[in-house]
Scaffold this active site. Structure first.
Site, PDB file in Angstrom:
ATOM      1  N   ASP A  97       0.853  -1.186   0.000  1.00  0.00           N
ATOM      2  CA  ASP A  97       0.000   0.000   0.000  1.00  0.00           C
ATOM      3  C   ASP A  97       0.893   1.240   0.000  1.00  0.00           C
ATOM      4  OD1 ASP A  97      -2.058   1.786   0.317  1.00  0.00           O
ATOM      5  OD2 ASP A  97      -2.550   1.225   2.358  1.00  0.00           O
TER       6      ASP A  97
ATOM      7  N   VAL B   1      -9.586  -3.182   0.994  1.00  0.00           N
ATOM      8  CA  VAL B   1     -10.122  -4.529   0.752  1.00  0.00           C
ATOM      9  C   VAL B   1      -9.966  -5.405   1.996  1.00  0.00           C
ATOM     10  CG1 VAL B   1      -9.760  -4.509  -1.749  1.00  0.00           C
ATOM     11  CG2 VAL B   1      -7.902  -5.253  -0.260  1.00  0.00           C
TER      12      VAL B   1
HETATM   13  P1  IMP Z   1       1.837  -0.392   3.831  1.00  0.00           P
HETATM   14  O1  IMP Z   1       2.867  -0.426   4.934  1.00  0.00           O
HETATM   15  O2  IMP Z   1       1.091   0.915   3.794  1.00  0.00           O
HETATM   16  O3  IMP Z   1       2.354  -0.837   2.493  1.00  0.00           O
HETATM   17  O4  IMP Z   1       0.677  -1.353   4.243  1.00  0.00           O
HETATM   18  C1  IMP Z   1       0.865  -2.679   4.440  1.00  0.00           C
HETATM   19  C2  IMP Z   1      -0.071  -3.207   5.499  1.00  0.00           C
HETATM   20  O5  IMP Z   1      -1.225  -2.382   5.718  1.00  0.00           O
HETATM   21  C3  IMP Z   1      -0.601  -4.517   5.000  1.00  0.00           C
HETATM   22  O6  IMP Z   1       0.261  -5.569   5.360  1.00  0.00           O
HETATM   23  C4  IMP Z   1      -1.958  -4.593   5.627  1.00  0.00           C
HETATM   24  O7  IMP Z   1      -1.869  -5.199   6.896  1.00  0.00           O
HETATM   25  C5  IMP Z   1      -2.405  -3.157   5.771  1.00  0.00           C
HETATM   26  N1  IMP Z   1      -3.282  -2.764   4.636  1.00  0.00           N
HETATM   27  C6  IMP Z   1      -2.983  -1.930   3.621  1.00  0.00           C
HETATM   28  N2  IMP Z   1      -4.021  -1.794   2.774  1.00  0.00           N
HETATM   29  C7  IMP Z   1      -5.009  -2.571   3.268  1.00  0.00           C
HETATM   30  C8  IMP Z   1      -6.338  -2.879   2.813  1.00  0.00           C
HETATM   31  O8  IMP Z   1      -6.843  -2.422   1.776  1.00  0.00           O
HETATM   32  N3  IMP Z   1      -7.043  -3.740   3.609  1.00  0.00           N
HETATM   33  C9  IMP Z   1      -6.550  -4.282   4.745  1.00  0.00           C
HETATM   34  N4  IMP Z   1      -5.314  -4.038   5.188  1.00  0.00           N
HETATM   35  C10 IMP Z   1      -4.542  -3.190   4.453  1.00  0.00           C
END
Ligand code: IMP
Ligand code: MG
Length: 199
Positions: A118, A168
């Site tokens: 994300d 999601v």
């Molecule tokens: P990042 O550090 O922002 O890349 O996010 C990674 C973590 O955020 C993932 O491993 C998920 O646990 C959580 N996450 C990000 N987007 C979503 C989503 O759309 N649904 C549920 N969890 C999410």
């Protein structure tokens, strides 16, 4: 639980089919890293360490590893980034009590497994921590990648599905730690968020 779902984004069959392809890709790359046995030429598989990120990767990793017929170690890491009912990242931090990493990964090829790319904060943090342990290589494998610039900018070797930039749930992904047990990847009805205390 079913009444909270707005739409199914990726079905069970689509996940199964894609995981077959993805496991083959990973397996072929591992074989490419193998060296032939001097005696009989059979490939010697290098040391493989999988690093699943808790909690979101649990279903994905369980399905993926059963498609990878090779000797491997599994060392989990727990990273928190979306506390409670938030749907935007609050920065990533390691939960030490649930993390089981060896101090030294010399000689190991590491494969990080996570549910979704994300903001990229989680993957960057995990790569930094792992590279301090001196592995031979670090690759990453994500079930999902959101179509947003931050996610696309973060290098990642394997992505099962690229999805629109929306929140999601299901197949391991949660909202407030619910819905991980849904077999498909879905979106939630807006009223589910509206009825929660914060976003
Ligand atoms: P990042 O550090 O922002 O890349 O996010 C990674 C973590 O955020 C993932 O491993 C998920 O646990 C959580 N996450 C990000 N987007 C979503 C989503 O759309 N649904 C549920 N969890 C999410
Ligand atoms: Mg989560």
């Amino acid at each position: 639980m079913q009444q909270d779902i707005e739409k199914v984004l990726i079905s069970r069959d689509e996940i199964d089919e894609r995981l077959d392809q993805l496991a083959k890709e990973i397996y072929d790359d591992i074989l490419a890293d193998a060296s032939p046995c001097p005696k009989n030429g059979t490939p010697i598989i290098p040391d493989i360490t999988l690093v699943p990120i808790l909690t979101g990767s649990i279903i994905f990793v369980a399905d993926l590893i059963r498609r990878l017929p090779i000797k491997m170690q599994i060392r989990v890491m727990s990273i928190t980034s979306y506390p409670g009912t938030s749907t935007s990242t609050k920065g990533a931090s390691v939960e030490a009590a649930l993390t089981r990493l060896p101090d030294n990964l010399t000689g190991h090829h590491v494969l990080i497994i996570d549910d979704i790319l994300d903001s990229g904060n989680t993957l960057r943090l995990v790569k930094n921590i792992l590279s301090e342990r001196n592995p031979n290589s670090i690759r990453s494998c994500m079930l999902l990648r959101k179509q947003r610039p931050e996610a696309l900018a973060e290098p990642c070797e394997y992505v099962a599905f690229d999805i629109p930039d929306e929140f999601v749930i299901g197949y391991g992904l949660d909202y407030d730690d619910y819905y991980r047990n849904l077999p498909e990847i879905c979106t939630l009805k807006p009223e589910v968020y509206e009825n929660s205390s914060s976003s």
